[in-house]
Write a protein that holds these residues in place. Structure first.
Motif, PDB file in Angstrom:
ATOM      1  N   LEU A 279       0.818  -1.212   0.000  1.00 57.07           N
ATOM      2  CA  LEU A 279       0.000   0.000   0.000  1.00 57.07           C
ATOM      3  C   LEU A 279       0.854   1.266   0.000  1.00 57.07           C
ATOM      4  CD1 LEU A 279      -2.830  -1.057   2.486  1.00 57.07           C
ATOM      5  CD2 LEU A 279      -3.024  -0.733   0.011  1.00 57.07           C
ATOM      6  N   LEU A 280       1.964   1.233   0.715  1.00 58.60           N
ATOM      7  CA  LEU A 280       2.838   2.405   0.744  1.00 58.60           C
ATOM      8  C   LEU A 280       3.484   2.639  -0.626  1.00 58.60           C
ATOM      9  CD1 LEU A 280       4.585   2.028   4.226  1.00 58.60           C
ATOM     10  CD2 LEU A 280       2.758   3.605   3.593  1.00 58.60           C
ATOM     11  N   VAL A 281       3.913   1.572  -1.280  1.00 55.22           N
ATOM     12  CA  VAL A 281       4.493   1.706  -2.626  1.00 55.22           C
ATOM     13  C   VAL A 281       3.434   2.190  -3.605  1.00 55.22           C
ATOM     14  CG1 VAL A 281       5.497   0.414  -4.555  1.00 55.22           C
ATOM     15  CG2 VAL A 281       6.318   0.008  -2.231  1.00 55.22           C
ATOM     16  N   LEU A 282       2.221   1.660  -3.456  1.00 51.91           N
ATOM     17  CA  LEU A 282       1.113   2.083  -4.324  1.00 51.91           C
ATOM     18  C   LEU A 282       0.827   3.567  -4.172  1.00 51.91           C
ATOM     19  CD1 LEU A 282      -1.067   0.982  -6.301  1.00 51.91           C
ATOM     20  CD2 LEU A 282      -2.563   0.720  -4.310  1.00 51.91           C
ATOM     21  N   LYS A 283       1.091   4.101  -2.984  1.00 52.33           N
ATOM     22  CA  LYS A 283       0.834   5.517  -2.717  1.00 52.33           C
ATOM     23  C   LYS A 283       1.995   6.404  -3.152  1.00 52.33           C
ATOM     24  CE  LYS A 283      -2.176   8.426  -0.966  1.00 52.33           C
ATOM     25  NZ  LYS A 283      -3.513   8.600  -1.559  1.00 52.33           N
ATOM     26  N   GLY A 284       3.082   5.808  -3.639  1.00 54.47           N
ATOM     27  CA  GLY A 284       4.161   6.625  -4.183  1.00 54.47           C
ATOM     28  C   GLY A 284       5.487   6.554  -3.454  1.00 54.47           C
ATOM     29  N   MET A 285       5.562   5.821  -2.342  1.00 50.06           N
ATOM     30  CA  MET A 285       6.837   5.692  -1.638  1.00 50.06           C
ATOM     31  C   MET A 285       7.755   4.744  -2.391  1.00 50.06           C
ATOM     32  SD  MET A 285       5.875   5.529   2.438  1.00 50.06           S
ATOM     33  CE  MET A 285       7.622   5.574   2.915  1.00 50.06           C
ATOM     34  N   THR A 286       9.054   4.972  -2.284  1.00 50.95           N
ATOM     35  CA  THR A 286      10.010   4.052  -2.884  1.00 50.95           C
ATOM     36  C   THR A 286      10.023   2.751  -2.081  1.00 50.95           C
ATOM     37  OG1 THR A 286      11.863   4.832  -1.542  1.00 50.95           O
ATOM     38  CG2 THR A 286      11.444   5.988  -3.629  1.00 50.95           C
ATOM     39  N   MET A 287      10.462   1.676  -2.717  1.00 51.92           N
ATOM     40  CA  MET A 287      10.498   0.394  -2.030  1.00 51.92           C
ATOM     41  C   MET A 287      11.369   0.424  -0.776  1.00 51.92           C
ATOM     42  SD  MET A 287       9.382  -2.703  -1.885  1.00 51.92           S
ATOM     43  CE  MET A 287       8.676  -3.075  -3.498  1.00 51.92           C
ATOM     44  N   PRO A 288      12.596   0.977  -0.819  1.00 58.14           N
ATOM     45  CA  PRO A 288      13.413   1.020   0.405  1.00 58.14           C
ATOM     46  C   PRO A 288      12.737   1.806   1.534  1.00 58.14           C
ATOM     47  CG  PRO A 288      14.796   1.420  -1.504  1.00 58.14           C
ATOM     48  CD  PRO A 288      13.377   1.454  -1.985  1.00 58.14           C
ATOM     49  N   ALA A 289      12.109   2.950   1.193  1.00 60.35           N
ATOM     50  CA  ALA A 289      11.446   3.756   2.218  1.00 60.35           C
ATOM     51  C   ALA A 289      10.246   3.010   2.800  1.00 60.35           C
ATOM     52  CB  ALA A 289      10.999   5.093   1.639  1.00 60.35           C
ATOM     53  N   ALA A 290       9.487   2.329   1.929  1.00 62.69           N
ATOM     54  CA  ALA A 290       8.327   1.567   2.401  1.00 62.69           C
ATOM     55  C   ALA A 290       8.760   0.421   3.311  1.00 62.69           C
ATOM     56  CB  ALA A 290       7.531   1.029   1.213  1.00 62.69           C
ATOM     57  N   ILE A 291       9.840  -0.255   2.939  1.00 63.86           N
ATOM     58  CA  ILE A 291      10.348  -1.352   3.763  1.00 63.86           C
ATOM     59  C   ILE A 291      10.867  -0.820   5.089  1.00 63.86           C
ATOM     60  CG2 ILE A 291      12.233  -3.030   3.954  1.00 63.86           C
ATOM     61  CD1 ILE A 291      11.848  -3.649   1.012  1.00 63.86           C
ATOM     62  N   ALA A 292      11.577   0.309   5.047  1.00 66.05           N
ATOM     63  CA  ALA A 292      12.089   0.904   6.287  1.00 66.05           C
ATOM     64  C   ALA A 292      10.943   1.290   7.211  1.00 66.05           C
ATOM     65  CB  ALA A 292      12.939   2.131   5.961  1.00 66.05           C
ATOM     66  N   ALA A 293       9.894   1.907   6.654  1.00 66.12           N
ATOM     67  CA  ALA A 293       8.742   2.301   7.466  1.00 66.12           C
ATOM     68  C   ALA A 293       8.070   1.080   8.080  1.00 66.12           C
ATOM     69  CB  ALA A 293       7.737   3.069   6.602  1.00 66.12           C
ATOM     70  N   THR A 294       7.947   0.022   7.295  1.00 64.45           N
ATOM     71  CA  THR A 294       7.306  -1.198   7.780  1.00 64.45           C
ATOM     72  C   THR A 294       8.124  -1.865   8.877  1.00 64.45           C
ATOM     73  OG1 THR A 294       6.252  -1.569   5.628  1.00 64.45           O
ATOM     74  CG2 THR A 294       6.454  -3.469   7.090  1.00 64.45           C
ATOM     75  N   VAL A 295       9.419  -2.022   8.642  1.00 66.22           N
ATOM     76  CA  VAL A 295      10.286  -2.655   9.635  1.00 66.22           C
ATOM     77  C   VAL A 295      10.294  -1.844  10.920  1.00 66.22           C
ATOM     78  CG1 VAL A 295      12.670  -3.278  10.193  1.00 66.22           C
ATOM     79  CG2 VAL A 295      11.737  -3.826   7.942  1.00 66.22           C
ATOM     80  N   PHE A 296      10.377  -0.525  10.789  1.00 66.77           N
ATOM     81  CA  PHE A 296      10.439   0.331  11.974  1.00 66.77           C
ATOM     82  C   PHE A 296       9.177   0.215  12.816  1.00 66.77           C
ATOM     83  CE2 PHE A 296       9.540   4.222  14.257  1.00 66.77           C
ATOM     84  CZ  PHE A 296      10.729   4.450  14.932  1.00 66.77           C
ATOM     85  N   ILE A 297       8.006   0.341  12.174  1.00 71.08           N
ATOM     86  CA  ILE A 297       6.767   0.339  12.951  1.00 71.08           C
ATOM     87  C   ILE A 297       6.514  -1.020  13.572  1.00 71.08           C
ATOM     88  CG2 ILE A 297       5.133  -0.299  11.120  1.00 71.08           C
ATOM     89  CD1 ILE A 297       4.691   2.399  13.880  1.00 71.08           C
ATOM     90  N   ARG A 298       6.925  -2.096  12.905  1.00 68.09           N
ATOM     91  CA  ARG A 298       6.750  -3.427  13.484  1.00 68.09           C
ATOM     92  C   ARG A 298       7.698  -3.635  14.661  1.00 68.09           C
ATOM     93  NH1 ARG A 298       2.538  -6.449  13.075  1.00 68.09           N
ATOM     94  NH2 ARG A 298       3.348  -8.381  12.208  1.00 68.09           N
ATOM     95  N   LEU A 299       8.901  -3.087  14.566  1.00 68.21           N
ATOM     96  CA  LEU A 299       9.832  -3.166  15.692  1.00 68.21           C
ATOM     97  C   LEU A 299       9.310  -2.355  16.882  1.00 68.21           C
ATOM     98  CD1 LEU A 299      13.316  -2.813  13.938  1.00 68.21           C
ATOM     99  CD2 LEU A 299      12.361  -4.872  14.977  1.00 68.21           C
ATOM    100  N   ALA A 300       8.713  -1.204  16.584  1.00 65.96           N
ATOM    101  CA  ALA A 300       8.246  -0.303  17.644  1.00 65.96           C
ATOM    102  C   ALA A 300       6.912  -0.723  18.243  1.00 65.96           C
ATOM    103  CB  ALA A 300       8.120   1.122  17.095  1.00 65.96           C
ATOM    104  N   THR A 301       6.235  -1.687  17.637  1.00 67.13           N
ATOM    105  CA  THR A 301       4.938  -2.130  18.153  1.00 67.13           C
ATOM    106  C   THR A 301       4.995  -3.607  18.533  1.00 67.13           C
ATOM    107  OG1 THR A 301       4.192  -2.488  15.845  1.00 67.13           O
ATOM    108  CG2 THR A 301       3.629  -0.391  16.878  1.00 67.13           C
ATOM    109  N   LEU A 302       5.001  -4.486  17.548  1.00 66.58           N
ATOM    110  CA  LEU A 302       4.998  -5.927  17.822  1.00 66.58           C
ATOM    111  C   LEU A 302       6.231  -6.374  18.609  1.00 66.58           C
ATOM    112  CD1 LEU A 302       3.939  -8.837  17.379  1.00 66.58           C
ATOM    113  CD2 LEU A 302       5.220  -8.848  15.233  1.00 66.58           C
ATOM    114  N   TRP A 303       7.417  -6.045  18.105  1.00 70.59           N
ATOM    115  CA  TRP A 303       8.635  -6.566  18.734  1.00 70.59           C
ATOM    116  C   TRP A 303       8.997  -5.829  20.015  1.00 70.59           C
ATOM    117  CZ3 TRP A 303      10.019 -11.188  17.692  1.00 70.59           C
ATOM    118  CH2 TRP A 303       9.645 -11.740  16.464  1.00 70.59           C
ATOM    119  N   PHE A 304       8.570  -4.597  20.152  1.00 71.37           N
ATOM    120  CA  PHE A 304       8.715  -3.895  21.427  1.00 71.37           C
ATOM    121  C   PHE A 304       7.875  -4.600  22.492  1.00 71.37           C
ATOM    122  CE2 PHE A 304       7.653   0.102  24.006  1.00 71.37           C
ATOM    123  CZ  PHE A 304       8.819   0.004  24.752  1.00 71.37           C
TER     124      PHE A 304
END
Length: 327
Positions: A279-304
């Motif tokens: 969804l983030l890539v579909l909205k115009g984010m680059t793949m690296p930025a979308a992956i970084a955003a996804t990894v970060f939020i999952r680390l800060a929520t689920l893995w925290f």
């Protein structure tokens, strides 16, 4: 630590503890491969761009999520006639987070074992667990509908979804409807009817948590709790200079959580990340930025949450005895 807590903590021995370790190792390897696939340098640069302050804000909003959900848990236990002191109850509740990523939701079973040692029977724990999952599901669906509401062509879906939630909540709070559903399914043959009968029995056992007043309070708590993490996701996207509205960020976060829940994978691993990145890539984010955003939020929520759960487990196994035992 008292003998009861020791007995409950021993439940973690064997395959459950190994499953916990293996799940963390596997997830770590998966996120590392995920980051390498997206472009390691770009992912690291995105983390640096979010910075320490951004990380602390995201973690604080996650803590708000856990705190609100614990308050809801206490409400459910109280409604079921079991008042557990806040300090040990909090430690037990957080301990369940440690096993979120293991098969079979072993963390929830462990929570029930510890509560059993404090006089809370398994049926009550299970009723609270069912009520908690339903409340989370309603909140996630509501947040998804908030995101969809920005699109005129989706307003019919939003209206239907809203009416569906109202209908579900009405059924959950009605003993008459649950009894009729149980009698109707019990009088029929087939695996589907057996499943409906089983579900109606579980909902009937948890019905005390679904009284209109408590149901409304729990729904508000759930929406605020999950909305806090969605807000952290939105701010994080802003720190990455992504041009994404708050409503769309809420939609992406909620839909990815919904996809993870419906996948029945431990912690929604893989499915939630795939939906979020797409969804983030579909909205115009680059793949690296979308992956970084996804990894970060999952680390800060689920893995925290998993890390906090591990600390709670260590306290449960090696910490001091509860205050009432000391006395």
């Amino acid at each position: 630590m008292g003998p009861n807590m020791t007995a409950g903590a021993n439940y973690l021995e064997g395959w459950r503890l190994r499953a916990l370790i293996l799940s963390i190792v596997a997830a770590t390897a998966g996120y590392l491969a995920f980051s390498l696939w997206g472009g390691w340098n770009e992912v690291v640069a995105a983390f640096v761009q979010i910075g320490l302050v951004g990380t602390l804000i995201a973690l604080c909003l996650s803590l708000m999520n856990y705190a609100l959900r614990f308050c809801r848990w206490q409400l459910y236990l109280s409604q079921l006639g079991h008042r557990v002191a806040w300090p040990p109850s909090l430690r037990i509740y957080l301990s369940g987070f440690a096993l979120t990523t293991t098969p079979g939701k072993a963390g929830e079973a462990f929570r029930g074992v510890l509560l059993k040692q404090r006089g809370v029977p398994f049926p009550a724990t299970f009723a609270a667990f069912i009520s908690e999952r339903l409340s989370d599901l309603v909140a996630i669906v509501l947040l998804t509908l908030v995101g969809l509401a920005q699109y005129p062509q989706a307003r019919g879906i939003v209206m239907a979804g809203g009416l569906g939630i109202v209908a579900v909540l009405a059924c959950l709070s009605s003993k008459t409807l649950l009894d009729r559903l149980h009698r109707w399914a019990s009088a029929r043959q087939g695996k589907l009817m057996a499943l409906v009968t089983h579900v109606s029995e579980m909902l009937g056992g948890a019905r005390r948590c679904h009284r209109p007043g408590l149901l409304g309070v729990a729904t508000v708590i759930s929406v605020i709790a999950w909305g806090a993490e969605a807000l952290a996701f939105y701010w994080m996207l802003g720190w990455l200079d992504a041009d994404i509205s708050l409503s769309f960020a809420i939609f992406v976060y909620a839909l990815s959580m919904l996809a993870g829940a419906l996948s029945f994978l431990p912690g929604g691993l893989g499915s939630a990340e795939a939906v979020m990145v797409s969804l983030l890539v579909l909205k115009g984010m680059t793949m690296p930025a979308a992956i970084a955003a996804t990894v970060f939020i999952r680390l800060a929520t689920l893995w925290f949450a998993v890390m906090i759960g591990l600390v709670a487990l260590i306290r449960s196994r090696h910490g001091e005895a509860p205050a009432e035992e000391k006395a």
